[in-house]
Write a protein that holds these residues in place. Structure first.
Motif, PDB file in Angstrom:
ATOM      1  N   LEU A 121      -0.947  -1.027   8.867  1.00 16.24           N
ATOM      2  CA  LEU A 121      -2.150  -1.203   8.057  1.00 16.24           C
ATOM      3  C   LEU A 121      -1.983  -2.351   7.073  1.00 16.24           C
ATOM      4  CD1 LEU A 121      -4.982  -0.176   7.192  1.00 16.24           C
ATOM      5  CD2 LEU A 121      -3.806   1.285   5.523  1.00 16.24           C
ATOM      6  N   GLU A 122      -0.833  -2.440   6.431  1.00  9.83           N
ATOM      7  CA  GLU A 122      -0.581  -3.539   5.498  1.00  9.83           C
ATOM      8  C   GLU A 122      -0.692  -4.888   6.190  1.00  9.83           C
ATOM      9  OE1 GLU A 122       2.696  -1.902   2.327  1.00  9.83           O
ATOM     10  OE2 GLU A 122       3.370  -2.325   4.348  1.00  9.83           O
ATOM     11  N   TYR A 149       0.863  -1.179   0.000  1.00  6.16           N
ATOM     12  CA  TYR A 149       0.000   0.000   0.000  1.00  6.16           C
ATOM     13  C   TYR A 149       0.905   1.237   0.000  1.00  6.16           C
ATOM     14  CZ  TYR A 149      -3.911  -2.961   1.708  1.00  6.16           C
ATOM     15  OH  TYR A 149      -4.884  -3.915   1.856  1.00  6.16           O
ATOM     16  N   ASP A 202      -2.279  -5.648   8.983  1.00  6.12           N
ATOM     17  CA  ASP A 202      -3.640  -5.935   9.444  1.00  6.12           C
ATOM     18  C   ASP A 202      -4.538  -6.358   8.293  1.00  6.12           C
ATOM     19  OD1 ASP A 202      -2.828  -5.281  11.984  1.00  6.12           O
ATOM     20  OD2 ASP A 202      -3.753  -3.289  12.000  1.00  6.12           O
ATOM     21  N   GLN A 203      -4.450  -5.656   7.163  1.00  9.05           N
ATOM     22  CA  GLN A 203      -5.372  -5.939   6.073  1.00  9.05           C
ATOM     23  C   GLN A 203      -4.961  -7.152   5.245  1.00  9.05           C
ATOM     24  OE1 GLN A 203      -6.577  -2.609   3.697  1.00  9.05           O
ATOM     25  NE2 GLN A 203      -7.407  -1.496   5.430  1.00  9.05           N
TER      26      GLN A 203
END
Length: 305
Positions: free
Chosen positions: A119-120, A47, A122-123
């Motif tokens: 974030l990377e 991301y 987690d997603q």
């Protein structure tokens, strides 16, 4: 290995369609090669980073892109700045980097770090954990990766990883240059002193002399000549005579230089090289054909190329 003048490509959002996206990446890499840069790096992220754009902006997988760049260039070293260890099993990463070295005919650099963009994780389903967890994982991973890229067959059983006579063939050479990014005085710099060829110092301009002092101390403590651990910084560059220093965002004043190409070169000499850093890796937030050449022409003599 020597990294005196590198180009990092920080994004793939050029306002083009997907069909023109990678040709623009190739154009930058080829322009860097022609302009005398010794290395080209991409980010190892899935991301786009918060300070550069929205998460859903275009982001290519790093090693797929580097494999393609290896066939589009002839001289520049190729690597990530830097690989997130949390994304890949260490045996897989050893196989990836030895393959890139074969494909590029000995131009791969293994840049690696503990990983940080939550974030990377987690997603996409990668375990994030604490900073201590991530650093311990990196320490274990290196006990597998480093022997494998030298042609050894390590057997290892740790908290995070295991391997049983793991091997990586074919290999182009017995030593792939190793880079780590960071500036932590308790963990990263000592690790760099023990294992790495190159430390990309992630710190503001004003912090660089103090960080280099710690580098020297940590090397001397283990009997290593500090001169054998090369250093660089990643500096954001805007070549635009109309862009004034007071327009630089406050959070970037210690890591960004702006102005004409010659002014940028003078600032990098004063803020980075005169502080004792060996080389500079630049990124350009905006790409137009010729801008990489202008940067290279101004910086080559400053960095000693």
């Amino acid at each position: 290995m020597a990294i005196r003048l590198g180009l990092q490509i920080p994004n793939f959002s050029y306002g083009t369609g997907v069909a023109e996206l990678f040709p623009t990446v190739i154009a930058q890499a080829r322009e860097a090669e022609s302009a005398g840069f010794d290395s080209v790096f991409v980010m190892d992220h899935f991301y786009q980073l918060p300070m550069l754009g929205d998460p859903d902006q275009p982001m290519l997988e790093a090693y797929t892109a580097l494999g393609a760049l290896a066939t589009a260039t002839e001289r520049v070293q190729l690597g990530t700045l830097v690989t997130g260890n949390t994304y890949r099993n260490p045996t897989l990463l050893a196989k990836i980097i030895t393959t890139l070295d074969v494909v590029s005919q000995g131009r791969a650099i293994l840049g690696i770090g503990a990983g940080w963009f939550q974030l990377e994780h987690d997603q996409l389903g990668f375990e994030f954990g604490t900073f201590t967890d991530r650093f311990n994982r990196l320490d274990e991973a290196l006990q597998i990766i480093l022997p494998m890229i030298k042609g050894e067959r390590p057997t290892f059983s740790g908290t995070w990883y295991r391997a049983n006579e793991a091997m990586a063939n074919p290999r182009f050479r017995d030593h792939i240059p190793l880079m780590i990014g960071g500036s932590g005085e308790k963990k990263t710099i000592p690790l760099a002193a023990r294992h790495f060829d190159h430390l990309n110092v992630i710190a503001g301009f004003d912090e660089l002399p103090a960080k280099l002092k710690v580098v020297r101390q940590r090397c001397e403590e283990i009997g290593r000549d500090p001169a054998t651990l090369e250093t660089s910084t990643l500096t954001t560059v805007v070549i635009d005579e109309n862009f004034k220093p007071d327009q630089v965002p406050a959070e970037m004043t210690q890591r960004m230089v702006v102005g004409s190409a010659d002014s940028v070169a003078d600032q990098i000499k004063t803020k980075v090289l005169d502080a004792g850093i060996d080389g500079v890796i630049i990124n350009l937030p905006f790409y137009t054909p010729g801008i990489v050449t202008a940067a290279g022409d101004a910086l080559r003599s400053v960095v000693g190329l």
